[in-house]
Structures are given as structure tokens and as C-alpha cells.
Write a protein that holds these residues in place. Structure first.
Motif, short mmCIF file in Angstrom:
data_model
loop_
_atom_site.label_atom_id
_atom_site.label_comp_id
_atom_site.label_asym_id
_atom_site.label_seq_id
_atom_site.Cartn_x
_atom_site.Cartn_y
_atom_site.Cartn_z
N VAL A 24 -5.15 -0.09 -12.12
CA VAL A 24 -5.39 -1.66 -12.91
C VAL A 24 -3.61 -2.27 -11.57
O VAL A 24 -2.51 -1.94 -11.94
CB VAL A 24 -4.85 -1.78 -14.18
CG1 VAL A 24 -5.08 -3.44 -14.48
CG2 VAL A 24 -6.48 -1.24 -14.42
N ARG A 25 -3.44 -2.73 -10.97
CA ARG A 25 -3.18 -3.91 -10.44
C ARG A 25 -2.23 -4.72 -11.10
O ARG A 25 -2.77 -5.70 -11.68
CB ARG A 25 -3.74 -4.35 -8.69
CG ARG A 25 -4.10 -3.18 -8.01
CD ARG A 25 -4.19 -3.23 -6.81
NE ARG A 25 -2.34 -4.73 -6.28
CZ ARG A 25 -2.80 -5.28 -5.00
NH1 ARG A 25 -3.58 -5.53 -4.20
NH2 ARG A 25 -1.14 -5.97 -4.59
N ASP A 26 -0.77 -5.11 -11.09
CA ASP A 26 -0.10 -5.78 -12.06
C ASP A 26 0.09 -6.89 -11.63
O ASP A 26 0.85 -7.03 -9.55
CB ASP A 26 1.35 -5.77 -11.74
CG ASP A 26 2.19 -6.34 -13.19
OD1 ASP A 26 1.65 -7.83 -13.09
OD2 ASP A 26 3.28 -6.34 -13.85
N ILE A 55 2.95 9.09 -7.21
CA ILE A 55 2.82 8.33 -7.53
C ILE A 55 1.99 6.58 -6.98
O ILE A 55 2.57 5.79 -8.09
CB ILE A 55 4.19 7.82 -6.08
CG1 ILE A 55 5.38 9.54 -6.14
CG2 ILE A 55 4.33 6.62 -5.48
CD1 ILE A 55 5.84 9.04 -4.40
N PHE A 56 1.42 7.00 -6.18
CA PHE A 56 -0.07 5.81 -6.38
C PHE A 56 -0.28 5.32 -7.90
O PHE A 56 -1.30 4.96 -8.26
CB PHE A 56 -1.05 6.48 -5.23
CG PHE A 56 0.15 6.47 -3.86
CD1 PHE A 56 1.32 5.56 -3.49
CD2 PHE A 56 -1.12 7.05 -2.38
CE1 PHE A 56 1.63 5.90 -1.97
CE2 PHE A 56 -0.12 7.72 -1.34
CZ PHE A 56 1.42 6.38 -1.33
N GLU A 57 -0.59 6.60 -7.76
CA GLU A 57 -1.54 6.82 -9.45
C GLU A 57 -0.84 5.89 -10.68
O GLU A 57 -1.25 5.25 -11.50
CB GLU A 57 -1.80 8.49 -10.08
CG GLU A 57 -3.42 8.50 -9.67
CD GLU A 57 -3.69 9.99 -9.75
OE1 GLU A 57 -2.99 10.84 -11.24
OE2 GLU A 57 -4.06 10.74 -9.13
N ALA A 58 0.65 6.02 -10.17
CA ALA A 58 1.71 4.87 -11.81
C ALA A 58 1.70 4.01 -10.93
O ALA A 58 1.83 3.24 -11.92
CB ALA A 58 3.37 6.04 -10.90
N GLY A 59 1.00 3.60 -9.28
CA GLY A 59 1.40 1.89 -9.35
C GLY A 59 2.44 1.35 -8.52
O GLY A 59 1.99 0.54 -7.88
N PHE A 60 2.85 2.71 -8.11
CA PHE A 60 3.30 2.28 -7.12
C PHE A 60 2.47 1.96 -6.03
O PHE A 60 2.05 3.17 -5.16
CB PHE A 60 4.39 3.24 -6.59
CG PHE A 60 5.32 3.16 -7.73
CD1 PHE A 60 5.09 3.03 -9.31
CD2 PHE A 60 6.82 4.37 -8.19
CE1 PHE A 60 6.22 4.00 -10.24
CE2 PHE A 60 7.71 4.79 -8.96
CZ PHE A 60 7.45 4.16 -9.63
#
Length: 499
Positions: A24-26, A55-60
Motif C-alpha cells: 500500500v503506497r503512502d 526493501i521493496f516489500e517494506a514500501g521503499f
């Protein structure tokens, strides 16, 4: 999709896009503190695919400025001295290279991440676990306030990354419970605090347990002179990073309200009713006042937690965990939570008690506006605080303005949470204020007088708050007490103008 990379016939771009679609993008706007980058991607650093997945799954999506500067240098094994603002991604800047350089095939401790507080240790260990969840890395967190028995049992198993506070890690190393002889990465987060007189002897002893060939990385928002002494004695030609062109975060709007000590709770109640608070952190200068204020806020009908250093560790952990997960809207605390604590939902910080120095103020207001997002910092200023306010403004090179009667929600609320009617109302209100100011000569004169006061070194006291300065209340007086029989003047106008 394969746990270690793209499925057969799937390109790297498709693999990354598939991961990011699950996140889910911020959508909140961000400031240049994190957006002013060189345009690098995490793939540019040739990181392990499993680490990239975390890294990508953490939303970075892309590295922030401090990450762009620190990660490639840290991957070479060079010592680093990095200074960057609160909330700009310093934790990931050292966690990512630390995870990349270690080998999960080895069973010994390969990285020690030191932090000054227990809450920050829990948070940092969680970042390590989140980013490294596909790598097989074993992360352990250890802090004071817990029994050694659990740590002994955990260290009998494989641990690659040890996160904790200096005293506890030194205790484990000194008793030969934690073997640091093969630990090649040593990180100090909030290094200015860790190199203060209370921690320095512990750090010195702890370094003696590490091998001579090691990588030392220091990260902080402020660096006192004592850091130079540490650098000269324990670091080898460190790569210095300084992204502090200004000290305060650009996304944090700062206001003050000039009040008497006995009016603080009333002012706070007014702020609660006027502001659109997602979550707030309210700071007091002592543990007794933390509990008193939390009780008052609860009596006013608002949900509230409190946390301070004299609480049991288990209770502190529970409060931190529940507040982070959104179980409560407001948290009253001492300076225990000023450093490093990253709760994205916090959009308002209130200094119920104004801090004594610029460093504490900087760390406090940095709890809002995390990672380039917008936030609000409101300071309740008494007569005794007036010159301290000006001094902190000068030291930080910032401006703390008098609180207006209406605060534009666009300064601290995510656009998705503001209705179109509210936006139009704010715009019309701004136009009306501008017109009113141009037509009212007295208003211009008052404004010019305020500017002259500000330039002369005195804080600006808004006309609506001028009565607050007529009677001096000692700072030490209990704010829950009131003075009976005193003529407080017309209360309704003061209430309306407080916030």
C-alpha cells in the motif's frame, strides 16, 4: 513468484512491479528533505535479491539522500561519520549495508547496532527483521530492564545482528555470553547521545571486545565536539557525510502559545478540539508531570497513554507497541521517546513543557513530519520560557511563530483526509485575513510592532495573549492547581484565541 527472485520468464522489472503492487503506497506529499536525490535506485548498489525483496516489500521505492550517500560507501567497508536530519531514513542507511555484508552461513555475531534507548532498540531490530526477512538473517534485541536468562538462551542459538543498548551488550560481552571477536560491523545510532559522558566509558570498554579490523559507523542529527575525540582514536579515515544545511525539518510547521502555567491544560484541551490530530506526542520535562498530565487528558475525555523511564520495561514496551499500532491517539512522555522513534502516523507534537536546550527541542519536534511528510509542532510557552524560546530559535536558525486563531490543515494533514469544503474555507479565510490586514491601519501597526519585538530578541506576544504576561506563575507550580478568586477576565475570547 520465486522467494529468491523472478519466476521463469519474468523480467527484473516485472518482478519488482509485482512486489510493489502488494504494498500500500503512502500518497502523502513529501518535502525536499527526502525527495532531493540523485535519482539512484536500490538495484544500483548490486544488493542481494533477497534483501531487495525486503526493501521493496517494506514500501521503499528509492533511496533518500542520506541513503544515497551512505549505502555505497558502507558497502566498501569504510568507516562513516554521517549527519542527517531526524526522519530522513538514517536507520535504513546503515541497516541495508550491514545486512548485505554479513553471511548467513556463519553462526557468529557479525554486526552490533548500538542505540541509546530501549524503545529505539526494539524499533531498529524490527527494521532489520523487516528488511532482511527473505535473507535468513537472525536478529536479536537486548536491553536493560529484562533478565539475563532470556538473553543467554537466545545467544546459545545463531545470532547474526545484535541490537541493543550499550550497558546490556557490555554486560553480555564481559560475561563471555556474547562473542564479539568476529563482529566486523559496529554502528552507533544517535551517536551524540552515545558519546555523552554517561555512555562514553561503556562504549570504550565495548570496543575492546571487537576485532581491530572492523567497520565503525556513526549516525546522528547533531555532533558535539566529543565526537572528534572518538573519531581520532577509534575510526580510520572516516568518510564524512553532512546533509544538515538546516537543522529543522522543512515539513514541520512550528508555533508557540504564550500561556500561564495554570492555563496549559485548558490550552491543550482547546488544541485537541481544534486540530485534526491523527496521533500526537506530548512532551513534559519530568516523570511526575507526565503522569499528572496523562490523568488530566483522560479526565477531559481523550484517549491517552503515557511512558517514562521509571516505568517497568514490560509496560514501556506494551505502551510503545500499542501506540505504534494505533490503539491510542495521544501519548504523553518524557524525553525518553525523543530520539529516533519513528511513528509515521504522528502528525502533531506538543511541547507541554518547553525543553531547556536546542538539541532536545530538535529531537522532540522531529517525531512529526517523518520521512519528508508534513507535521505540526506546538509549544506552550510561559513567561520564564520567553528568552529560552528566542535562544533556541537562534541556535537552530529557525522561526517559531505565534499560533494563529486558525491553523491551515494543509500544513499537517494528509490531502486525502481534507475535504474540498475545508480547502475552500481555508482559502477564503486566508483572503479575508489579507484584506482585513490591508484595510486596518491599527492591525498593520501591531504587526510592525511584533516584528520589531522579534528583531530585538524578545518573542512576539500576540495581542490576544497579552494578558497572560500580567501575572507570573512559577514554572515549578503544579499545573493541575488553580488560583481561586482571581479575576481571569473574559474567558470566552481567550479560549477562542488560544488555538
Amino acid at each position: 513468484m520465486s522467494a529468491s527472485g523472478p519466476a521463469p520468464g519474468q523480467t527484473e522489472a516485472q518482478w519488482r512491479q509485482e512486489i510493489q503492487q502488494r504494498v500500500v503506497r503512502d500518497e502523502r506529499p513529501q518535502t525536499d528533505d527526502v525527495l532531493k536525490t540523485k535519482g539512484n535506485d536500490f538495484e544500483d548498489y548490486f544488493l542481494k535479491r533477497e534483501l531487495l525483496m525486503g526493501i521493496f516489500e517494506a514500501g521503499f521505492e528509492r533511496p533518500s539522500p542520506i541513503q544515497e550517500e551512505a549505502i555505497p560507501i558502507a558497502l566498501t567497508g569504510r568507516d562513516i561519520l554521517a549527519r542527517a536530519k531526524n526522519g530522513t531514513g538514517k536507520t535504513a542507511a546503515y541497516v541495508i549495508p550491514s545486512l548485505e555484508r554479513l553471511s548467513t552461513k556463519k553462526t557468529h555475531i557479525q554486526a552490533v547496532l548500538l542505540v541509546p534507548t530501549r524503545e529505539l532498540a526494539l524499533q531498529t531490530s524490527q527494521v532489520c527483521k523487516t528488511l532482511g526477512k527473505h535473507t535468513g538473517v537472525e536478529v536479536m534485541v537486548t536491553t536493560g530492564g529484562t533478565t539475563l536468562r532470556d538473553d543467554i538462551l537466545r545467544l546459545s542459538q545463531t545470532v547474526h545482528v545484535l541490537v541493543g543498548t550499550p550497558g546490556r551488550i557490555l554486560d553480555l560481552a564481559g560475561k563471555n555470553i556474547a562473542d564479539l571477536s568476529q563482529c566486523t560491523t559496529f554502528v552507533m545510532d544517535e551517536a551524540d547521545k552515545l558519546l555523552s559522558p554517561e555512555f562514553t566509558p561503556v562504549i570504550e570498554q565495548l570496543l575492546s571486545f571487537l576485532p581491530k579490523e572492523r567497520q565503525v559507523m556513526l549516525f546522528s542529527a547533531t555532533f558535539p565536539l566529543i565526537v572528534k575525540d572518538f573519531k581520532d582514536r577509534h575510526m580510520v579515515k572516516p568518510y564524512e557525510i553532512n546533509l544538515m544545511d538546516e537543522l529543522t525539518l522543512r515539513g514541520v510547521t512550528q508555533y508557540y502559545a504564550f500561556v500561564e502555567e495554570r492555563q496549559k491544560v485548558h490550552c491543550l484541551n482547546t488544541l485537541f478540539s481544534r486540530l485534526q490530530i491523527n496521533q500526537s506526542i506530548i512532551f513534559c520535562n519530568s516523570t511526575n508531570r507526565v503522569e499528572l498530565l496523562a490523568k488530566k487528558i483522560t479526565e477531559l475525555g481523550y484517549s491517552c497513554f503515557y511512558s517514562h523511564a521509571k516505568m517497568l520495561q514490560a509496560h514501556r514496551n506494551r505502551v510503545f507497541h500499542d501506540f505504534r499500532n494505533g490503539a491510542c491517539r495521544n501519548l504523553v512522555c518524557s524525553d525518553l521517546l525523543t530520539r529516533g522513534i519513528d511513528i509515521q502516523a504522528v502528525n502533531v507534537v506538543i511541547n507541554f513543557d518547553f525543553p531547556k536546550n536546542a538539541e532536545t527541542y530538535l529531537h522532540r519536534i522531529g517525531r512529526s513530519g517523518r520521512f519528508g511528510h508534513l507535521g505540526l509542532a506546538i509549544n506552550l510557552i510561559t513567561y520564564e520560557d520567553r528568552f529560552n524560546l528566542y535562544r533556541i530559535e537562534q541556535e537552530l536558525g529557525t522561526e517559531i511563530q505565534p499560533i494563529p486563531s486558525t491553523i491551515d490543515k494543509r500544513l499537517y494533514v494528509a490531502p486525502s483526509l481534507i475535504t474540498e469544503d475545508e480547502v475552500n474555507k481555508q482559502n477564503n479565510s486566508g483572503k479575508a485575513s489579507a484584506n482585513g490586514g490591508s484595510n486596518n491601519g491599527n492591525g498593520n501597526g501591531a504587526q510592525q510592532q511584533q516584528q520589531r519585538q522579534h528583531q530585538s530578541g524578545a518573542p512576539v506576544i500576540p495581542p490576544t495573549q497579552a494578558k497572560f504576561t500580567q501575572t507570573t506563575i512559577p514554572q515549578s507550580q503544579d499545573f493541575t492547581q488553580s488560583i481561586a478568586g482571581r479575576n481571569r477576565g473574559p474567558r470566552q475570547p481567550q479560549q477562542a484565541r488560544q488555538a
